[in-house]
Motif scaffolding. Structure first.
Motif, PDB file in Angstrom:
ATOM      1  N   LEU A 139       9.676   2.089   8.844  1.00 13.85           N
ATOM      2  CA  LEU A 139       8.396   2.629   9.308  1.00 13.85           C
ATOM      3  C   LEU A 139       8.447   4.144   9.354  1.00 13.85           C
ATOM      4  O   LEU A 139       7.506   4.829   8.920  1.00 13.85           O
ATOM      5  N   VAL A 140       9.565   4.669   9.849  1.00 14.99           N
ATOM      6  CA  VAL A 140       9.692   6.125   9.927  1.00 14.99           C
ATOM      7  C   VAL A 140       9.656   6.720   8.525  1.00 14.99           C
ATOM      8  O   VAL A 140       8.985   7.729   8.282  1.00 14.99           O
ATOM      9  N   LEU A 141      10.341   6.085   7.603  1.00 19.51           N
ATOM     10  CA  LEU A 141      10.343   6.618   6.242  1.00 19.51           C
ATOM     11  C   LEU A 141       8.938   6.573   5.645  1.00 19.51           C
ATOM     12  O   LEU A 141       8.503   7.522   4.978  1.00 19.51           O
ATOM     13  N   SER A 142       8.214   5.476   5.890  1.00 22.68           N
ATOM     14  CA  SER A 142       6.845   5.387   5.371  1.00 22.68           C
ATOM     15  C   SER A 142       5.990   6.496   5.960  1.00 22.68           C
ATOM     16  O   SER A 142       5.211   7.148   5.258  1.00 22.68           O
ATOM     17  N   ALA A 143       6.159   6.711   7.274  1.00 21.71           N
ATOM     18  CA  ALA A 143       5.375   7.758   7.917  1.00 21.71           C
ATOM     19  C   ALA A 143       5.741   9.117   7.338  1.00 21.71           C
ATOM     20  O   ALA A 143       4.870   9.984   7.164  1.00 21.71           O
ATOM     21  N   SER A 200       0.832  -1.197   0.000  1.00 20.18           N
ATOM     22  CA  SER A 200       0.000   0.000   0.000  1.00 20.18           C
ATOM     23  C   SER A 200       0.872   1.254   0.000  1.00 20.18           C
ATOM     24  O   SER A 200       0.558   2.230  -0.689  1.00 20.18           O
ATOM     25  N   VAL A 201       1.982   1.210   0.736  1.00 19.21           N
ATOM     26  CA  VAL A 201       2.911   2.341   0.683  1.00 19.21           C
ATOM     27  C   VAL A 201       3.434   2.506  -0.738  1.00 19.21           C
ATOM     28  O   VAL A 201       3.506   3.611  -1.283  1.00 19.21           O
ATOM     29  N   HIS A 202       3.770   1.371  -1.330  1.00 22.97           N
ATOM     30  CA  HIS A 202       4.281   1.393  -2.701  1.00 22.97           C
ATOM     31  C   HIS A 202       3.268   2.020  -3.640  1.00 22.97           C
ATOM     32  O   HIS A 202       3.601   2.887  -4.449  1.00 22.97           O
ATOM     33  N   LEU A 203       2.016   1.578  -3.527  1.00 25.49           N
ATOM     34  CA  LEU A 203       0.994   2.102  -4.423  1.00 25.49           C
ATOM     35  C   LEU A 203       0.818   3.601  -4.220  1.00 25.49           C
ATOM     36  O   LEU A 203       0.651   4.347  -5.187  1.00 25.49           O
TER      37      LEU A 203
END
Lengths: 435, 232, 101, 523
Positions: D22-26, B208-211
Motif C-alpha cells: 500500500l505504501v509503495l502504491s501511494a 488500477s495501480v498497474h494500469l
C-alpha cells in the motif's frame, strides 16, 4: 420489442401461418426483428439526410431541396439513393481490394447492430440485456475500425490521413463518452437501457420531469458534455476532421463512390441517431413525456398490459415510441444545426479539447455524481430529488409491474438481500434495490 | 443456437488461421478483428454478456485500433508486407499441428452441453470424463444448484460480476470446505471470516495501480524528450 | 453442438495459431497480434469453463482481467515498437542486430 | 459475507498484511502528484521513492515482529497469503529496492526530468513482485507476473534514444508477452478442470481427480502446469527460455539489469515454489516428483549453458547476463531438490525445509554480490562510456574501491570460501545431495552443479585478470569514483563478506521462512 419477440410475432406466426416448430419459430422471429430494426435503421438516414439538406439550406438562407416529392422535397433522399445505386462501383488500382470493399460494410453493420439493444419504448427492445448500454457503446466503437480500414486500404494519402485522424480522435473521445454515460448510471444503478428508461417516469416536485438530466447538478452538466462528445464520436462538424474537405479532399472516403460511399453515410446518420437515442434515454427520460398528468395516465395504460398484450398498453407504447423518436430526432437536429453554424476545428484543437478539457471535466463530474448520493445518504434525510432516482422509480414501477423486463430482478440479489442490512444500505446508495 | 455457434466458431478459427498466413499487416489486423469479434459472439452465446461486450469494447475497439495505428505509424511503404519463407511456415505448421493434437488429445473426453430440464431451464448435462471430473472436484466448490454457474439468468451476469469485483459472492453460497486445507485455514483464523469464494476486490484495485504505472511507462516512451528539443 | 469440448477446440486453435504467428512473423506488431490470439485462446477457455464446469463466475471474472491486462500490455508494447521504429526506421524484429554475443 | 464484514476485513488486510504494498502504491501516486504540481523541482523523485521504499521496508520488518511463528493467514478473500515466507520476500524486495534507488541516485541514470517516470516503473514492478511472492490464487499469479513484467519492459528500454536499448525492449516485450499468454493458457486449463483458482485447494482437488496420469483431467492439468512452468521459466531465464536475457541485459542500463537479475528472479522463484506447493496433494506425489526431476534437468542445462556461453563474451553486462542464467540454474536445482524431497516418503520434514531455505539463503547472498557487480559496471560506464571488458582493464590497480568490490563480488559469484556465495552454493549442494538419497538422478544434478562451479571459474577469472593483471589501455578515462559511491560499494562488499563469515543469522531466518510456507500447506 421484446414483448413483440415474446408474444406478438410468435403468436402471429403460430396463429396465422401455423408454424409450431420452436427452432423455426425462433429463427423467423429473429428475422422479423431484424427486418423491423432495419426499417428503423434505414429510415433514419433517409429522414435525417433530408433534414440536413433542408436545415442547411435554411441556415444559409436558401430553400434546400424543393422538387422531388412535392413542396418540401420529401423524397430527395430517395432520389439521392437511386442516383447513388446507379453510379459505378470503383476500386482504385492502388487499393487493397478486399479491405477496400469490406470497410463500408463494417461501418454500416456496426451502427446497425447497435440498435439491437436500444429500446424504443418501455420494453420494446430486440434484446433486453443487463449490460445493454455497455454493449451498445462497444458495438458503436467498432465503427471506427471500418473507417480506419477504408482510409488505409484506399491507397491514397488523403484517405490515410483521414483514417489516422479518425483513429486518434475516436480512441480519445471514447473515454469521455463512456465516463459521461456512466454518470446517469451511477444514479440509476443499472446498465439496462430499458430499466433506465422506465425509472424516469413521473415528476419530482410536481412539475420537474423525473429525468436524470435534473437528478443532480452533475448529471445536468454531464448531458451537455455527453452531447459534445457524442457529436465528436460521430465525426460530425465541428469535429469532422476525418473528412475535412478543405484539407483532405474527402478524407477516408475520398476514393469511394456509389453505394459504398453511401454506406458510410447510412452508418454515420444511423449512429448519430443511436448516440442521440442513448442520450435521450440516459438523460431525457426516454419515452416519458415528463408532463405531470400524462405520464401517469400512460403508465396506467401500460400496466394494463402486464398480464398480456392489450390494445391500451400497445397504444401507450406506440405513443412512447413517438416521444422517444422525437426526442432523439430533436437532438440529431441540434447536431445538424451545430454543423452548419460552427466552423471546423483544427486537428490539434480537437485533441486538446478532448484530452485537456473534456476528459478532466467528465472525470470531475463522475466523482461528483458518485459523492452526491452518498452525502444525502449519510445525512440521513434524503428525500425527493436528492434521492437516488433509481430507488424511487424502481419502487414505483417495479412493484406494480411484476412482469417487468426479463432478468431485471437479478437472481443473485435474492441471495444478497438475505445477507445483512448493510448490503442493502450500499445497494441504496447506488440505487440498487430489489424486492 | 448451435448453428450460430458453428458459424462463429468457424469464423474465429478461420480468422485466426488467416492471421497466420496473411502477408500484409493490415490484413492481419482485419482478420484478427474477424476472429476476435467472433470470439465475442461466442461469449454472448456462452451467456457471458459482459465479457463479450468488454471484449468488443476493449479488445476490438481499443487494442486492435491501437495496433492498426501502430502499423500506420511504422509502415515504411504503402502496404507493409512481411515475407515468411515457405519452409519456415511449413515447419511452424507441422509443429503447430502437433501441439494442437497434443492439447486436444490431453483434453478429457466426454461432453458437457446445455439441455433443457422439465421447467424449461437450461442445465448443464455432462457425460464421460467431464462427469467424472465434475463429481471429483465438486465438493470443494459447491454452488447454489448443481455446481455450474447459474443458467437461469440468460447471460445477465453483470450484477454478480459487480458483486464479485467488490469482494462479495452472492452467486456462491457459504460452503464448509471438506478439504483438509480449508478446515485448517478456518480453524487458524476465525477472524478472517468465511472465505466462501474468492472475492476479487484486491485484483480489481491493484489492476488500477498497474494500469497507472503502465500508462506512465507508455507515455514516457512515446513522448519526445523535452530537453533534446530545446537543444536542437 | 455447442459443447464444452467444441469451445475448447476453438480455444486451442486460437492458441496454436497465435503461437505460430509469434514464431513466424518478423514484424513486431505482427508478433503482438499473435500474442492477442494466444490470450484469446485462454479467454475462450475461461468463458467455456465458466459456463460448463463448476468454475462458475470465476472464469468470467478472470477473462475480464485478461482483457484489461492485455490492453495494458499492448499499449506498452506499441510504445516500445514505435520507439524501436524511431531508432531503426523499421519494425522488423530481425533487423535489430546490435545485440549479439 | 456482508458489506460490514467486507469493510472490516478489507481494512484489516490493508493495514496489517498489505501495508508495504500500500505504501509503495501511494508513493507511486505521490510521485505523479509531485510532478503535476511541480513539487519535484524541490523534492527530487528519487527522494520520494527512497522514503516510500524505506517506509515499506519498515512495515515489512514490523510484520516479522508481529507474525506468530508458523501461522499463515489468507487475506483479501483468498487472493493473497501472509506468512513468514511472504514477509521474507517483502523485506528482501524492499531492501533491494532501497539499494537500487540508492544506486540510481549515485549513477544518475534517470535524470531529474525522467526520474518520476523511472521510479514509478520501479515501484510498480516491485509491487508486482511482492504479489508474486504472496500469491494464493492463480489470478494473482498472473496479475503479479504481469505487474512485475510490463513496467520492466519499459525500464529495459528506458534509454529511449539508444538503438540497443530499444531493441532489447522490443525483444523482451515480444517474448515476454508471448510467455505470459502461454502461461495464461495453462492457467485456464488448470482452473477449468479443477474448478477453482484458489491455490490452497488445487492440490486436494487434483488428488480428488485421482493421482495417476491416466485418470481424466489429470493430463490436462499436467499440461496446464507445464505451460505455467514454461512461463515462469521464461521469467527465470531458464534454458530453453533464456534467449531474451542476454539481449535484454545488454541493452538495458546496468542499474535496471541489476534490478531485473535479482528482484524479478526472486519474485519468480517465490512464485515457482508457491505454485509447485499448491499442486502438492495427497495423491500427486508421482506427478510432482516428475516435475522435480524435470526441474533438475533444466537446472543442469541452464547452469551449464550459462557458464559455457559466458566465456566468450566481451561485453561485461552480457557476461553477467549469462552468469545470471547460470545462477538461476543453481537455484532451480535447489527447487528441484525441494520438490523431490517434499514428495518422497522417506525424507524428513527437516530436510524438506532445509532445501527450501537453501534457496532463500542463496537468493539473499546473490542479492548483494550481483548488485555489487552491476553497480561496478554502472560506475565504470559513467567514467569510460563503455561497458566491455576493456573498460575494466587496470581498474583494480588504480587504487580505488571499485576493483576491490568487484573482486569480492566475483569471488562470491564463483563461490570462494569466506563469501556469501560459498555458503549459498554449499547449502544448495547439500540439499541436492539429500534429494539424491530419494532419486539417484539428483546425483547427476549434483555432479553437474559441481562441474559448473569449475566452468564458471574461467570467465570470472577473466574479469579479475583484466582488472588486476592487465594495463589500462591508452585513451580510456581513469575511474575515480567519489566518496558516496565508494561507501556504497563498500557496503555491498561488506555485506557479501558478512553473509560469508556469519551466515548463521541469515540461515536461521531463511529456515523459519521455509518452514512457515510448509506449515501453511499442511505437508
Amino acid at each position: 420489442m421484446s414483448i413483440l419477440a415474446a408474444e406478438v410475432i410468435p403468436g402471429f406466426l403460430t396463429d396465422y401461418l401455423g408454424i409450431q416448430d420452436s427452432s423455426v419459430l425462433s429463427i423467423l422471429t429473429a428475422v422479423a426483428h431484424a427486418a423491423l430494426l432495419f426499417g428503423v435503421f434505414s429510415l433514419c438516414p433517409f429522414f435525417f439526410i433530408w433534414l440536413e439538406r433542408k436545415g442547411s439550406g435554411r441556415i444559409q438562407d436558401r430553400l434546400g431541396p424543393t422538387r422531388v416529392g412535392g413542396k418540401f422535397g420529401w423524397l430527395q433522399s430517395l432520389a439521392d439513393g437511386i442516383k447513388l445505386i446507379q453510379k459505378e462501383d470503383l476500386c482504385p488500382p492502388a487499393a487493397d481490394a478486399l479491405l477496400f470493399r469490406m470497410a463500408p460494410y463494417i461501418v454500416c453493420v456496426a451502427s446497425f447492430a447497435a440498435f439491437i439493444v436500444l429500446p424504443f419504448s418501455s420494453s420494446w427492445v430486440a434484446i433486453s440485456a443487463d449490460c445493454g448500454l455497455f454493449i451498445m457503446l462497444a458495438i458503436l466503437s467498432l465503427e471506427v475500425f471500418g473507417i480506419i480500414m477504408a482510409g488505409y486500404s484506399s491507397g491514397s494519402k488523403w484517405s490515410l490521413f483521414g483514417g489516422m485522424r479518425e483513429a486518434a480522435q475516436m480512441v480519445s473521445y471514447e473515454i469521455p463518452l463512456a465516463i459521461c454515460a456512466l454518470i446517469p448510471i451511477v444514479a440509476a444503478g443499472s446498465l439496462n437501457l430499458g430499466e433506465i428508461g422506465d425509472m424516469q417516469y413521473g415528476t419530482s416536485f410536481g412539475i420537474l420531469p423525473n429525468w436524470f438530466l435534473f437528478h443532480d447538478p452533475f448529471t445536468f452538466v454531464a448531458f451537455f458534455v455527453y452531447f459534445v462528445v457524442a457529436t465528436a464520436s460521430c465525426k460530425r462538424a465541428p469535429f469532422d476532421l476525418a473528412e475535412a474537405e478543405s484539407e483532405l479532399v474527402g478524407g477516408f472516403h475520398t476514393e469511394y463512390s456509389g453505394m459504398r460511399w453511401s454506406f458510410f453515410f447510412m452508418g454515420e446518420y444511423a449512429s448519430m441517431f443511436a448516440v442521440c437515442g442513448v442520450a435521450s434515454i440516459l438523460f431525457l427520460g426516454g419515452w416519458h413525456t415528463g408532463l405531470p398528468g400524462l405520464d401517469t395516465a400512460l403508465m396506467e395504460m401500460r400496466r394494463s398490459g402486464a398480464g398480456g398484450l392489450t390494445v391500451e398498453s400497445y397504444m401507450a407504447n406506440v405513443f412512447g415510441m413517438g416521444v422517444f423518436l422525437s426526442k432523439a430526432a430533436f437532438l440529431v437536429f441540434v447536431q445538424i444545426w451545430v454543423r452548419w453554424t460552427l466552423p471546423r476545428l483544427r486537428i490539434d484543437q480537437v485533441m486538446v479539447t478532448c484530452l485537456k478539457y473534456l476528459v478532466p471535466i467528465s472525470c470531475a463530474l463522475f466523482l461528483g455524481a458518485v459523492v452526491w448520493p452518498l452525502l444525502f445518504i449519510m445525512s440521513g434525510n434524503g428525500t425527493g430529488i436528492t434521492d437516488p432516482v433509481g430507488v424511487r422509480a424502481s419502487e414505483i414501477f417495479m412493484e406494480s409491474n411484476a412482469d417487468g423486463d426479463e432478468g431485471s430482478s437479478g437472481d443473485f440479489s435474492d441471495a444478497s438481500t438475505s445477507d445483512s442490512d448493510s448490503t442493502m444500505t450500499v445497494g441504496l446508495a447506488t440505487g440498487e434495490v430489489r424486492k | 443456437m448451435s448453428a450460430l455457434f458453428l458459424f462463429f466458431a468457424i469464423a474465429s478459427c478461420l480468422g485466426a488461421v488467416l492471421v497466420v498466413i496473411s502477408q500484409s499487416v493490415v490484413r492481419m489486423a482485419f482478420w484478427l478483428v474477424v476472429s476476435l469479434g467472433s470470439v465475442a459472439a461466442l461469449f454472448f452465446l456462452a451467456d457471458a454478456d459482459f465479457v463479450g461486450a468488454a471484449q468488443l469494447l476493449i479488445y476490438v475497439g481499443g487494442t486492435l485500433v491501437l495496433l492498426v495505428f501502430g502499423v500506420m505509424l511504422t509502415a515504411s511503404g504503402p502496404y507493409m508486407k512481411i515475407e515468411t519463407s515457405p519452409g519456415e511456415t511449413a515447419i511452424a505448421g507441422v509443429v503447430g499441428s502437433l501441439f494442437l493434437f497434443m492439447v486436444i488429445s490431453s483434453t478429457p473426453s466426454g461432453s458437457a452441453q446445455l439441455t433443457l430440464d422439465e421447467d424449461g431451464h437450461t442445465v448443464v448435462k455432462r457425460t464421460g470424463d467431464w462427469e467424472a471430473i465434475h463429481d471429483a472436484v465438486k465438493p470443494a466448490t459447491s454452488t447454489p444448484d448443481d455446481g455450474s454457474f447459474d443458467d437461469k439468468s440468460d447471460g445477465n451476469t453483470l450484477r454478480p460480476i459487480g458483486w464479485a469485483l467488490l469482494g462479495l459472492r452472492p452467486d456462491r453460497v457459504d460452503i464448509t470446505r471438506e478439504t483438509e486445507a480449508g478446515k485448517k485455514k478456518e480453524a487458524a483464523d476465525p477472524a478472517s471470516g468465511p472465505t466462501a469464494a474468492p472475492g476479487y476486490l484486491l485484483p480489481f484495485e491493484i489492476a488500477s495501480v498497474h494500469l497507472l504505472v503502465v500508462l506512465i511507462g507508455a507515455a514516457y516512451l512515446a513522448r519526445a524528450k523535452r530537453r533534446s528539443d530545446e537543444a536542437s | 453442438m455447442a459443447t464444452l469440448n467444441a469451445y475448447l477446440l476453438v480455444g486451442a486453435v486460437l492458441f496454436v495459431c497465435g503461437v505460430i504467428c509469434m514464431a513466424t512473423k518478423r514484424n513486431g506488431i505482427g508478433v503482438l497480434m499473435g500474442v492477442e490470439l494466444v490470450l484469446n485462446g485462454a479467454n475462450v477457455n475461461f468463458v467455456a469453463f465458466s459456463k460448463f464446469t463448476s468454475l462458475g463466475l470465476d472464469g468470467q471474472v478472470f477473462s475480464l482481467f485478461i482483457i484489461v491486462l492485455a490492453a495494458a500490455e499492448a499499449a506498452v508494447a506499441l510504445a516500445i515498437a514505435l520507439n524501436f521504429y524511431n531508432n531503426h526506421l523499421t519494425i522488423d524484429v530481425d533487423r535489430g542486430n546490435k545485440l549479439k554475443g | 459475507m456482508s458489506i460490514d464484514q467486507l469493510l472490516n476485513t478489507t481494512g484489516r488486510d490493508l493495514s496489517v498484511y498489505f501495508n508495504a504494498e500500500l505504501v509503495l502504491s501511494a508513493t507511486v501516486v505521490l510521485l505523479l502528484l509531485f510532478r503535476l504540481f511541480s513539487i519535484d523541482r524541490f523534492v527530487p523523485g528519487s527522494f520520494v521513492a527512497l522514503v516510500g521504499a524505506l517506509v515499506a521496508g519498515g512495515f515489512s520488518v514490523q510484520q516479522v515482529i508481529n507474525i506468530e511463528d508458523g501461522t499463515s493467514v489468507v487475506f483479501f478473500a483468498g487472493m493473497l497469503k501472509h506468512d513468514l515466507f511472504t514477509v521474507y520476500f517483502r523485506i528482501f524486495l524492499c531492501l533491494f529496492l532501497i539499494l537500487t534507488i540508492a544506486l540510481t541516485v549515485l549513477t544518475g541514470i534517470p535524470d531529474s526530468e525522467d526520474s518520476p517516470d523511472f521510479y514509478t516503473l520501479l515501484l510498480g514492478s516491485t509491487i508486482g513482485m511482492m504479489m508474486m511472492a504472496s500469491a494464493n490464487h492463480l489470478l494473482m499469479l498472473f496479475l503479479g507476473v504481469e505487474m512485475a513484467s510490463v513496467p520492466s519492459y519499459v525500464m529495459v528500454g528506458f534509454l529511449k534514444g539508444r538503438k540497443e536499448s530499444s531493441e532489447a525492449a522490443l525483444k523482451y516485450v515480444v517474448y515476454g508477452a508471448g510467455a505470459a499468454g502461454v502461461m495464461l493458457y495453462g492457467i485456464s486449463l488448470i482452473m477449468g478442470v479443477l474448478g477453482t483458482g484458489d491455490m490452497a485447494i488445487l492440490g486436494s482437488q487434483l488428488s480428488a481427480l485421482g493421482g495417476g496420469l491416466g485418470s481424466p483431467g489429470v493430463m490436462t492439468v499436467a499440461l496446464g502446469a507445464l505451460l505455467v512452468l514454461a512461463g515462469l521459466a521464461f521469467k527465470l531465464s531458464l534454458v530453453p527460455f533464456h534467449f531474451w536475457a542476454p539481449d535484454a541485459f545488454e541493452g538495458a542500463p546496468a542499474e535496471v539489469a541489476g534490478f531485473l537479475s535479482v528482484a524479478s528472479k526472486a519474485g519468480a522463484f517465490a512464485l515457482l515454489v508457491r505454485f509447485l506447493l499448491s499442486l502438492t496433494g495427497a495423491e500427486t506425489a508421482e506427478l510432482m516428483t516428475w516435475f522435480g526431476l524435470g526441474l533438475g534437468l533444466i537446472g543442469i542445462l541452464t547452469a551449464t549453458y550459462g557458464n559455457l556461453t559466458a566465456y566468450g563474451q566481451t561485453n561485461v553486462k552480457r557476461l553477467f547476463a549469462y552468469s545470471t542464467i547460470a545462477h538461476a540454474g543453481y537455484m532451480v536445482m535447489a527447487v528441484s531438490a525441494f520438490v523431490v524431497l517434499q514428495n518422497s516418503d522417506t525424507a524428513t520434514a527437516d530436510d524438506v525445509s532445509n532445501s527450501l531455505s537453501s534457496l532463500l539463503f542463496y537468493l539473499a547472498a546473490y542479492l548483494f554480490m550481483n548488485l555489487g557487480a552491476f553497480a561496478v559496471v554502472a560506475m565504470v560506464r559513467n567514467h569510460t562510456f563503455r561497458e566491455d571488458l576493456t573498460s575494466l582493464k587496470g581498474v583494480g590497480t588504480q587504487g580505488n574501491w571499485v576493483g576491490i568490490c568487484m573482486a569480492i563480488c566475483v569471488a562470491s559469484l564463483i563461490g570462494i570460501p569466506g563469501t556469501g556465495g560459498f555458503f549459498g552454493k554449499l547449502v544448495v549442494f547439500a540439499s541436492v545431495y539429500k534429494a539424491a538419497e530419494v532419486s539417484s538422478f539428483m546425483y547427476v544434478v549434483l555432479a553437474f552443479a559441481g562441474a559448473n562451479t569449475v566452468f564458471s571459474l574461467f570467465y570470472y577469472v577473466k574479469i579479475l585478470k583484466a582488472m588486476y593483471l592487465e594495463e589500462r589501455e591508452p585513451g580510456i578515462q581513469p575511474v575515480q569514483v567519489p566518496t558516496a559511491e565508494r561507501l556504497y560499494l563498500a557496503l555491498l562488499g561488506v555485506m557479501v563478506i558478512i553473509t560469508g563469515i556469519l551466515p548463521n543469522q541469515l540461515a536461521v531466518i531463511a529456515k523459519d521462512a521455509g518452514q512457515s510456507i510448509l506449515a501453511g500447506i499442511g505437508g
